[in-house]
Design an enzyme around this catalytic site. Structure first.
Site, PDB file in Angstrom:
ATOM      1  N   ASN A   8      31.929  64.671  83.759  1.00  0.00           N
ATOM      2  CA  ASN A   8      31.908  63.687  82.674  1.00  0.00           C
ATOM      3  C   ASN A   8      33.353  63.291  82.392  1.00  0.00           C
ATOM      4  O   ASN A   8      34.100  64.038  81.770  1.00  0.00           O
ATOM      5  CB  ASN A   8      31.248  64.302  81.429  1.00  0.00           C
ATOM      6  CG  ASN A   8      31.228  63.344  80.255  1.00  0.00           C
ATOM      7  OD1 ASN A   8      31.559  62.164  80.384  1.00  0.00           O
ATOM      8  ND2 ASN A   8      30.839  63.849  79.092  1.00  0.00           N
TER       9      ASN A   8
ATOM     10  N   LYS B 144      34.398  61.044  80.486  1.00  0.00           N
ATOM     11  CA  LYS B 144      34.551  60.607  79.092  1.00  0.00           C
ATOM     12  C   LYS B 144      35.384  59.309  79.044  1.00  0.00           C
ATOM     13  O   LYS B 144      35.274  58.481  79.948  1.00  0.00           O
ATOM     14  CB  LYS B 144      35.131  61.735  78.239  1.00  0.00           C
ATOM     15  CG  LYS B 144      34.282  63.010  78.339  1.00  0.00           C
ATOM     16  CD  LYS B 144      34.658  64.081  77.342  1.00  0.00           C
ATOM     17  CE  LYS B 144      33.740  65.281  77.505  1.00  0.00           C
ATOM     18  NZ  LYS B 144      34.020  66.333  76.507  1.00  0.00           N
TER      19      LYS B 144
ATOM     20  N   HIS C  50      24.821  63.664  74.539  1.00  0.00           N
ATOM     21  CA  HIS C  50      26.006  64.528  74.498  1.00  0.00           C
ATOM     22  C   HIS C  50      26.407  64.744  73.044  1.00  0.00           C
ATOM     23  O   HIS C  50      26.255  63.869  72.204  1.00  0.00           O
ATOM     24  CB  HIS C  50      27.151  63.883  75.285  1.00  0.00           C
ATOM     25  CG  HIS C  50      28.304  64.797  75.529  1.00  0.00           C
ATOM     26  ND1 HIS C  50      29.256  65.057  74.556  1.00  0.00           N
ATOM     27  CD2 HIS C  50      28.653  65.534  76.607  1.00  0.00           C
ATOM     28  CE1 HIS C  50      30.155  65.900  75.046  1.00  0.00           C
ATOM     29  NE2 HIS C  50      29.807  66.209  76.284  1.00  0.00           N
TER      30      HIS C  50
ATOM     31  N   GLU D 191      29.111  64.678  71.593  1.00  0.00           N
ATOM     32  CA  GLU D 191      30.061  63.692  71.066  1.00  0.00           C
ATOM     33  C   GLU D 191      29.352  62.417  70.658  1.00  0.00           C
ATOM     34  O   GLU D 191      29.749  61.742  69.698  1.00  0.00           O
ATOM     35  CB  GLU D 191      31.153  63.427  72.110  1.00  0.00           C
ATOM     36  CG  GLU D 191      32.075  64.624  72.285  1.00  0.00           C
ATOM     37  CD  GLU D 191      32.853  64.649  73.582  1.00  0.00           C
ATOM     38  OE1 GLU D 191      33.589  65.620  73.796  1.00  0.00           O
ATOM     39  OE2 GLU D 191      32.707  63.713  74.397  1.00  0.00           O
TER      40      GLU D 191
ATOM     41  N   GLU E 252      25.388  72.656  76.264  1.00  0.00           N
ATOM     42  CA  GLU E 252      26.804  72.616  75.916  1.00  0.00           C
ATOM     43  C   GLU E 252      26.983  73.067  74.468  1.00  0.00           C
ATOM     44  O   GLU E 252      26.804  72.276  73.540  1.00  0.00           O
ATOM     45  CB  GLU E 252      27.357  71.197  76.073  1.00  0.00           C
ATOM     46  CG  GLU E 252      27.434  70.706  77.494  1.00  0.00           C
ATOM     47  CD  GLU E 252      28.354  69.501  77.624  1.00  0.00           C
ATOM     48  OE1 GLU E 252      29.215  69.516  78.501  1.00  0.00           O
ATOM     49  OE2 GLU E 252      28.222  68.565  76.825  1.00  0.00           O
TER      50      GLU E 252
ATOM     51  N   GLY F 102      35.801  71.500  75.328  1.00  0.00           N
ATOM     52  CA  GLY F 102      37.203  71.126  75.262  1.00  0.00           C
ATOM     53  C   GLY F 102      38.094  72.081  74.502  1.00  0.00           C
ATOM     54  O   GLY F 102      39.259  71.790  74.250  1.00  0.00           O
TER      55      GLY F 102
ATOM     56  N   SER G 128      33.980  73.938  78.600  1.00  0.00           N
ATOM     57  CA  SER G 128      35.188  74.585  79.112  1.00  0.00           C
ATOM     58  C   SER G 128      34.951  75.314  80.435  1.00  0.00           C
ATOM     59  O   SER G 128      35.451  76.417  80.655  1.00  0.00           O
ATOM     60  CB  SER G 128      35.774  75.540  78.068  1.00  0.00           C
ATOM     61  OG  SER G 128      36.153  74.846  76.892  1.00  0.00           O
TER      62      SER G 128
END
Length: 248
Positions: free
Chosen positions: A10, A12, A96, A98, A166, A172, A210
């Site tokens: 991904n 992003k 996702h 985010e 996730e 991250g 991560s």
């Protein structure tokens, strides 16, 4: 049952055209088709076409990072699943964390997007995961189960979709759950999905949060982990290829 590992990147909101093409070219050159793993990159919408052109004929697939729930219409700034397919995409990420956090996407929205993806001939990668507060409260499995039950598209099959776990607090941050935590969550996810799909032996469950070369072998070695959804490490060909190599 032996499931082919899926290593998905991904990207992003990163990379301009020349950078994306260069990264794609390196992956196409160095990742060879094999009987163990599939490789996928999901660039920003602006790069799907040029990246797909670079990867044409290679062992690396292309996907999108999001799609709209409608096939077309007055939805300024959005991308339809059919548009991703038209550019050469075969997968699309939906739900996702985010997107859920930044755009307020609900499970119902994620489900509708996954259904749109299936209708367009794309395999949706449905993302689920708990926050740190939810895990600390002992609610991780319940939260993820609820997301799966409310986000999986109607009419889905175990071979037509992918689920990515996730944990929000690990994305991250450099932090990952323990191996036992990942194993337990993935086993629970397969059980939940099986109850909805009539079976989940062929369903691919990805871990994201991560993932890097240093922990990929251990994570990918778990029985119910069938690949990885990789963020930052997918922007570096050497790291992304090392993660794919960890699949065996």
């Amino acid at each position: 049952m032996t499931r082919r590992v899926l290593i998905a990147g991904n990207w992003k909101m990163n990379l301009l055209r020349a950078e994306g093409e260069a990264l794609a070219a390196e992956l196409a050159k160095k990742f060879a088709a094999n009987g163990v793993a599939d490789m996928l990159v999901c660039p920003p919408a602006t790069l799907i076409a040029p990246v797909a052109a670079v990867l044409a004929g290679s062992a690396v697939s292309v996907g999108g990072q999001d799609c709209h729930m409608k096939q077309s219409g007055a939805h300024t700034g959005d991308v339809a699943a059919a548009m991703i397919r038209d550019l050469g995409g075969s997968y699309v990420i939906v739900g996702h964390s985010e997107r859920r956090a930044d755009h307020g996407e609900s499970d119902a929205t994620v489900k509708a997007k996954a259904e749109a993806a299936l209708a367009a001939g794309l395999a949706p990668i449905v993302c689920v995961g708990e926050t740190e507060a939810e895990r600390d409260a002992g609610k991780a499995e319940a939260v993820v189960e609820a997301q799966i039950r409310c986000s999986l598209p109607d009419g889905a099959s175990e071979t037509g979709i992918v689920i990515a776990y996730e944990p929000v607090w690990a994305i991250g941050t450099g932090r990952t759950p323990t191996i036992d935590d990942i194993a337990a969550m993935h086993a629970h996810m397969r059980k939940v999905a099986a109850s909805m799909l009539g079976g989940a032996d062929a369903l691919r469950l990805l871990y994201g949060g991560s993932v890097k070369p240093g922990n990929a072998v251990e994570i990918l070695g778990l029985a119910d982990v069938d690949g990885a959804l990789v963020g930052g490490a997918s922007l570096k060909a050497e790291d992304f290829l090392a993660i794919a190599a960890a699949a065996g």
